[in-house]
Design a protein around this motif. Sequence first.
Motif, PDB file in Angstrom:
ATOM      1  N   GLN A   1       7.696  -4.130  -6.331  1.00  0.00           N
ATOM      2  CA  GLN A   1       6.690  -4.331  -6.554  1.00  0.00           C
ATOM      3  C   GLN A   1       6.602  -5.968  -7.318  1.00  0.00           C
ATOM      4  OE1 GLN A   1       4.231  -2.410  -6.688  1.00  0.00           O
ATOM      5  NE2 GLN A   1       2.964  -4.497  -7.370  1.00  0.00           N
TER       6      GLN A   1
ATOM      7  N   GLU B   1       3.151  -1.760   2.688  1.00  0.00           N
ATOM      8  CA  GLU B   1       2.296  -1.454   1.734  1.00  0.00           C
ATOM      9  C   GLU B   1       1.192  -2.806   1.393  1.00  0.00           C
ATOM     10  OE1 GLU B   1       1.585   0.028  -0.272  1.00  0.00           O
ATOM     11  OE2 GLU B   1       3.687   1.569   0.269  1.00  0.00           O
TER      12      GLU B   1
ATOM     13  N   GLU C   1       9.903   0.208  -6.870  1.00  0.00           N
ATOM     14  CA  GLU C   1       8.747  -0.185  -8.315  1.00  0.00           C
ATOM     15  C   GLU C   1       9.780  -1.531  -8.456  1.00  0.00           C
ATOM     16  OE1 GLU C   1       6.230  -0.210 -10.338  1.00  0.00           O
ATOM     17  OE2 GLU C   1       5.847   1.376  -8.518  1.00  0.00           O
TER      18      GLU C   1
ATOM     19  N   SER D   1       3.352  -8.222  -6.521  1.00  0.00           N
ATOM     20  CA  SER D   1       2.177  -8.810  -7.735  1.00  0.00           C
ATOM     21  C   SER D   1       1.912 -10.301  -7.698  1.00  0.00           C
ATOM     22  CB  SER D   1       3.350  -8.594  -8.993  1.00  0.00           C
ATOM     23  OG  SER D   1       3.091  -7.144  -9.032  1.00  0.00           O
TER      24      SER D   1
END
Length: 411
Positions: A156, A191, A152, A160
């Motif tokens: 992330q 991912e 995260e 984003s």
Amino acid sequence: MAERTGELNADGEQEEAYFCKERLKCSPEEDERLERQHFWKVIDAFRYYRIHVHERVNRAERQFRSLPEHHRMLLPNFLSNMAKIRRCVDHNQQVLQAIVHNCVHMFENMEYGEDDDMRKVRPSSTFDMDKLKSTIKQFVRDWSEAGKPERESCYQPLISEILRIFPRDQCDASKISILVPGAGLGRLAWEIARLGYACQGNEWSFFMLFSSNFVLNRCDGVNSMTLYPWVHQFSNNKRSSDQTRPVTFPDVNPHSLPPNSDFSMVAGDFQEVYKEPNTWDCVTTCFFIDTAHNVIDYIETIWKILKPGGAWINLGPLLYHFENMANELSVELSYEDIKAVILKYGFQMEVERESVPTTYTENDRSMLKYLYDCVFFVARKPAHLFSNGVQRGQARQFEEFQQKDRDDSMT
Ligand SMILES: C[S@@+](CC[C@H](N)C(=O)[O-])C[C@H]1O[C@@H](n2cnc3c(N)ncnc32)[C@H](O)[C@@H]1O
């Protein structure tokens, strides 16, 4: 996963850097011989693991036996705990054997010779053993539930930004090509591909390549595999059981990418493999730029391979990998200097955060933890460039910079 060997397939650390330098000077035949030698050296490391860690446990037992009897009596569980550590190590060895099983056939365009089970396991260097232990911990970061908070914090912010710059409701994500150099065990690249983008991970360490191949191509049951990643840590344990706690992986089914997704891993040195100008919509680097001998080479390559209008998204610290290695080129720039270089190439800094706290393969129960205060940025290659890749006005800017350098050196 499509894989091929690039021009160089070496692991990115001290011995291998030396190995690369040697290889630059030699014939293609010698080059192949050295690559083969390196390949088998890494396989040997995977096979030698158990012997190496058992020797460490032998030492702990010897120390314990050297204590006065009344001290030993105070620690009734010590030896049974050592026996437990040995069982965890034996289990890790089985997983490592599975990882390197059939690795000779992993690459499409390189023959490494036949594996022979009768090959004697040769001792490996402490350096290679440390690499292997780090690789084991990398499974936690990339493919376990326990690594989720770390992903995260590291992956992330990058994901984003990809979603912001290339919104999936406004473009065909499958036409957006994203490169992840230094991809480690591949989770970030995976991912990104899961979101529908065309994503390629690139990695040059055989330790990482064997392991990512295993998890991406040969593991499908969720949490079907177990490793004991902290079993080598004899200090900073609050409880003895912390050292022997298991971590299961993969936390997701690696085969669960959407149909027709475009995901690949390419082996080789980032700078050797990626030479084609104006090719990628996005280059995403995570804990990567400090692996360079000269980070300006990386910046130059990224500038060149990005399409005009493309974005470089970066997160990481500046823990220069070659800093303490004798006879290695290592240019240790501050972030301030790196940013200045990035701007001089013509990138426009679109997003910048100078303080993003993250961890890297953290043992969350350890009494010692490292916190990285990372920089995060999005640097955009302007859309309007001359055909030679030089931005309008940039050529003049470069001349001004050079003139300023000359002036500075005279004062
Ligand atoms: C610190 S690790 C980061 C791995 C991954 N990005 C992550 O965040 O977990 C840096 C990775 O870059 C790889 N690497 C170093 N130099 C490289 C090069 N020139 N080309 C490709 N990979 C490289 C190393 O083998 C290592 O796996």
